[in-house]
Design a protein around this motif. Structure first.
Motif, PDB file in Angstrom:
ATOM      1  N   TYR A 165       0.693  -1.235   0.095  1.00  0.00           N
ATOM      2  CA  TYR A 165       0.002   0.106   0.001  1.00  0.00           C
ATOM      3  C   TYR A 165       0.870   1.310  -0.138  1.00  0.00           C
ATOM      4  O   TYR A 165       2.055   1.326   0.564  1.00  0.00           O
ATOM      5  N   PRO A 166       0.433   2.146  -0.691  1.00  0.00           N
ATOM      6  CA  PRO A 166       1.261   3.521  -0.704  1.00  0.00           C
ATOM      7  C   PRO A 166       1.205   4.050   0.787  1.00  0.00           C
ATOM      8  O   PRO A 166      -0.029   4.044   1.458  1.00  0.00           O
ATOM      9  N   ARG A 167       2.474   4.629   1.185  1.00  0.00           N
ATOM     10  CA  ARG A 167       2.605   4.730   2.716  1.00  0.00           C
ATOM     11  C   ARG A 167       1.585   5.955   3.153  1.00  0.00           C
ATOM     12  O   ARG A 167       0.841   6.103   4.302  1.00  0.00           O
ATOM     13  N   ASP A 168       1.544   7.048   2.318  1.00  0.00           N
ATOM     14  CA  ASP A 168       0.744   8.143   2.601  1.00  0.00           C
ATOM     15  C   ASP A 168      -0.880   7.875   2.749  1.00  0.00           C
ATOM     16  O   ASP A 168      -1.763   8.655   3.292  1.00  0.00           O
ATOM     17  N   LEU A 169      -1.260   6.564   1.980  1.00  0.00           N
ATOM     18  CA  LEU A 169      -2.807   6.395   2.084  1.00  0.00           C
ATOM     19  C   LEU A 169      -3.082   5.742   3.422  1.00  0.00           C
ATOM     20  O   LEU A 169      -4.282   5.986   3.857  1.00  0.00           O
ATOM     21  N   VAL A 170      -2.215   4.926   3.621  1.00  0.00           N
ATOM     22  CA  VAL A 170      -2.657   4.036   5.064  1.00  0.00           C
ATOM     23  C   VAL A 170      -1.972   4.716   6.423  1.00  0.00           C
ATOM     24  O   VAL A 170      -2.196   3.857   7.509  1.00  0.00           O
ATOM     25  N   GLU A 171      -1.165   5.533   6.327  1.00  0.00           N
ATOM     26  CA  GLU A 171      -0.427   5.867   7.454  1.00  0.00           C
ATOM     27  C   GLU A 171      -1.431   6.185   8.675  1.00  0.00           C
ATOM     28  O   GLU A 171      -2.475   6.710   8.393  1.00  0.00           O
ATOM     29  N   ALA A 182     -12.005  -3.763   2.958  1.00  0.00           N
ATOM     30  CA  ALA A 182     -12.945  -2.693   3.914  1.00  0.00           C
ATOM     31  C   ALA A 182     -12.184  -1.692   4.620  1.00  0.00           C
ATOM     32  O   ALA A 182     -12.818  -0.560   5.015  1.00  0.00           O
ATOM     33  N   ALA A 183     -11.059  -1.948   5.132  1.00  0.00           N
ATOM     34  CA  ALA A 183     -10.400  -1.113   5.760  1.00  0.00           C
ATOM     35  C   ALA A 183     -10.065   0.268   4.887  1.00  0.00           C
ATOM     36  O   ALA A 183     -10.012   1.192   5.481  1.00  0.00           O
ATOM     37  N   LEU A 184      -9.756  -0.121   3.643  1.00  0.00           N
ATOM     38  CA  LEU A 184      -9.454   1.019   2.959  1.00  0.00           C
ATOM     39  C   LEU A 184     -10.568   1.739   2.631  1.00  0.00           C
ATOM     40  O   LEU A 184     -10.478   3.152   2.574  1.00  0.00           O
ATOM     41  N   LEU A 243     -11.179   4.092   4.810  1.00  0.00           N
ATOM     42  CA  LEU A 243     -10.222   5.356   4.719  1.00  0.00           C
ATOM     43  C   LEU A 243     -10.888   6.203   3.578  1.00  0.00           C
ATOM     44  O   LEU A 243     -10.315   7.423   3.296  1.00  0.00           O
ATOM     45  N   GLY A 244     -11.853   6.053   3.079  1.00  0.00           N
ATOM     46  CA  GLY A 244     -12.396   6.693   1.877  1.00  0.00           C
ATOM     47  C   GLY A 244     -12.118   6.386   0.645  1.00  0.00           C
ATOM     48  O   GLY A 244     -12.360   7.012  -0.590  1.00  0.00           O
ATOM     49  N   VAL A 245     -11.475   5.449   0.502  1.00  0.00           N
ATOM     50  CA  VAL A 245     -11.124   4.801  -1.014  1.00  0.00           C
ATOM     51  C   VAL A 245     -12.291   4.203  -1.551  1.00  0.00           C
ATOM     52  O   VAL A 245     -13.202   3.325  -1.106  1.00  0.00           O
ATOM     53  N   ARG A 246     -12.686   4.628  -2.790  1.00  0.00           N
ATOM     54  CA  ARG A 246     -13.584   4.052  -3.566  1.00  0.00           C
ATOM     55  C   ARG A 246     -13.250   3.381  -4.772  1.00  0.00           C
ATOM     56  O   ARG A 246     -12.242   3.764  -5.592  1.00  0.00           O
ATOM     57  N   VAL A 286      -4.224   1.882  -5.509  1.00  0.00           N
ATOM     58  CA  VAL A 286      -4.294   1.888  -3.971  1.00  0.00           C
ATOM     59  C   VAL A 286      -3.719   0.598  -3.318  1.00  0.00           C
ATOM     60  O   VAL A 286      -3.643   0.673  -2.027  1.00  0.00           O
ATOM     61  N   GLU A 287      -3.470  -0.471  -3.980  1.00  0.00           N
ATOM     62  CA  GLU A 287      -2.927  -1.627  -3.463  1.00  0.00           C
ATOM     63  C   GLU A 287      -2.412  -2.276  -4.518  1.00  0.00           C
ATOM     64  O   GLU A 287      -3.022  -2.656  -5.832  1.00  0.00           O
ATOM     65  N   VAL A 288      -1.334  -3.104  -4.389  1.00  0.00           N
ATOM     66  CA  VAL A 288      -0.585  -3.968  -5.330  1.00  0.00           C
ATOM     67  C   VAL A 288      -0.486  -5.516  -4.507  1.00  0.00           C
ATOM     68  O   VAL A 288       0.012  -5.230  -3.332  1.00  0.00           O
ATOM     69  N   GLN A 289      -1.064  -6.529  -4.984  1.00  0.00           N
ATOM     70  CA  GLN A 289      -1.015  -7.816  -4.312  1.00  0.00           C
ATOM     71  C   GLN A 289      -0.202  -8.621  -5.195  1.00  0.00           C
ATOM     72  O   GLN A 289      -0.138  -8.623  -6.433  1.00  0.00           O
ATOM     73  N   HIS A 290       0.916  -9.061  -4.645  1.00  0.00           N
ATOM     74  CA  HIS A 290       1.756 -10.063  -5.114  1.00  0.00           C
ATOM     75  C   HIS A 290       1.724 -11.289  -4.378  1.00  0.00           C
ATOM     76  O   HIS A 290       2.118 -11.518  -3.199  1.00  0.00           O
ATOM     77  N   ALA A 291       1.121 -12.378  -5.123  1.00  0.00           N
ATOM     78  CA  ALA A 291       1.102 -13.753  -4.635  1.00  0.00           C
ATOM     79  C   ALA A 291       1.590 -14.920  -5.333  1.00  0.00           C
ATOM     80  O   ALA A 291       1.950 -14.927  -6.522  1.00  0.00           O
TER      81      ALA A 291
END
Lengths: 261, 261
Positions: A158-164, A180-182, A185-188, A232-237
């Motif tokens: 996650y970008p640091r400024d978004l979730v700090e 849901a947590a994002l 934080l107001g993320v759509r 807003v999110e990068v998942q690496h699996a």
DNA sequence: GAGTGGTCTAGACCACGCC
DNA sequence: GCGTGGTCTAGACCACTCA
């Protein structure tokens, strides 16, 4: 017996013969192969040649060796069908979880959060997250299990400024998941892009997923975008290939759409 | 030099050392490794042990051997980004084609129709096409090339009653692709389901795609449904994993779950 | 013809599982 | 203790490439 006129090396002929017996169910899953000494006698080759043939089959995931007992035809592990279609569904109270996906396949799915904190973004992640390579981002690392066996390494960035300052940066379960947590934080959310590669596991991945060297894994990147097309999110699996089937459902329109997808 | 106290076998230590040198670019792509005899001397092991270490690295796709010259660090082949819309196979200007996808990656994409006719449906295809296992269906088999190298085997299956008598059952190019041909038969598309597996190539696939044994492939099934949810086409494609990246784009409307999928 | 990777042999030793 | 798979050795031969 080996055909010395056959241009193929002896070990490949032995491997091919055993492979045929496995595929024809003459050697069914779970069955013990003849001992290496018996195979030496049958094909009239040296121990090393038999071992090399068996090594080839092990690399293909067809057999497993258990020292002291024998070499066995591999039981095909049951795989989990990982569908992404639920992402397009509307409101619902119970979202599919790793646990429910595994239960659908008749297995027990559990997970373990292995690390929550900040880390230097790998370049592939940094590119997609729109940050400078190597800069610090927030990461949550999890390991997923099927019937107690590790089958998936899932890292979310996650970008640091978004979730700090949010619960995302702290260890522990997030009620409703990170998405849901994002949203809190107001993320759509708008859409996501999946990139799928397949390759052989690195030694590190093989160790963490209890895989033999040479095992095949999926390498999956999911980038999720918000309504402003900001990532807003990068998942690496990393997913063991023999225990996962990936599935997507997509609309097909008669008239071409514009742009990719 | 090998550490005899290290619990790992000697060949794995040699392989790990060489792997580190490759990943640290001490041995850059295209560079020739020391000869096997030099490696024997450096690590103080027998020829067989060196060969086994090299065999391990070959299985991982890190090096390639060229007899008579040397063993070389593998140049990473350029991969094609295959967006999910591609397999819909339109040849109109707006639909991505194999040629256009390859051109986007800076390569030449060509294809060859290898067979058009009827065949007994493999069980996986029969299931999805809604016909009895083993019954006759119409099949079109193609091989796709990148810069002249075969990288993809694509077989498309159709219910016999749906396409009988149409150009789909006859060899030759279909203007607008098979999708347009189906639409001219009155088919109205609705959506498609993709199932993706990854595994080691079978010997047959390896031969047809000019792969080393042990190479990784995608095994992709796409089932396309019409407006009545009847399956009208099943595509089964084998793709070399190191030359393809698969991509999907999907909408996200609400908070999904914790899994990557 | 020299050097190279690739294959194969015959025999040895080890750690492990099972009786 | 015996059979098992797994590892390793020292040496040989072959096919191939390149000078």
């Amino acid at each position: 017996m080996i055909n010395r006129n056959d241009p193929r090396p002896a070990y490949q002929q032995v491997a091919a013969t055993l492979r045929d017996r496995i595929h024809s169910d003459e050697l069914a899953p779970g069955v013990k192969l003849p001992s290496t000494q018996e195979l030496e006698a049958e094909f009239a080759v040296s121990p090393t040649t038999v071992q090399r043939a068996l090594q080839t089959l092990k690399g293909e995931g067809l057999v497993v060796g258990r020292v002291g007992t024998g070499v066995y035809v591999r039981e095909q592990p049951r795989a989990v069908l990982l569908a992404s279609t639920y992402l397009t569904q509307g409101e619902g109270e119970a979202w599919p979880t790793w646990t429910s996906v595994a239960r659908d396949a008749g297995m027990a799915g559990t997970q373990e959060v292995t690390q929550v904190g900040t880390a230097s973004a790998p370049s592939a992640v940094a590119n997609r997250l729109g940050v400078d390579g190597g800069s610090e981002v927030v990461v949550r690392r999890r390991t997923m299990f099927l019937d107690g066996q590790p089958v998936q390494l899932a890292d979310s960035y996650y970008p640091r400024d978004l979730v700090e300052g949010s619960p995302i940066t702290r260890p522990g379960r997030l009620p409703g998941g990170t998405q849901a947590a994002l949203e809190r934080l107001g993320v759509r959310f708008k859409d996501a892009e999946d990139e799928v590669r397949a390759r052989v596991a690195t030694p590190d991945e093989a160790a963490r997923l209890h895989l033999a060297t040479g095992a095949v894994v999926f390498d999956l990147l999911r980038t999720t975008f918000d309504a402003n097309d900001r990532p807003v999110e990068v998942q690496h699996a990393i997913l063991t290939a023999d225990r996962h089937i990936l599935s997507w459902r997509l609309p097909v329109t008669a008239a071409p759409t514009s742009g990719p997808m």
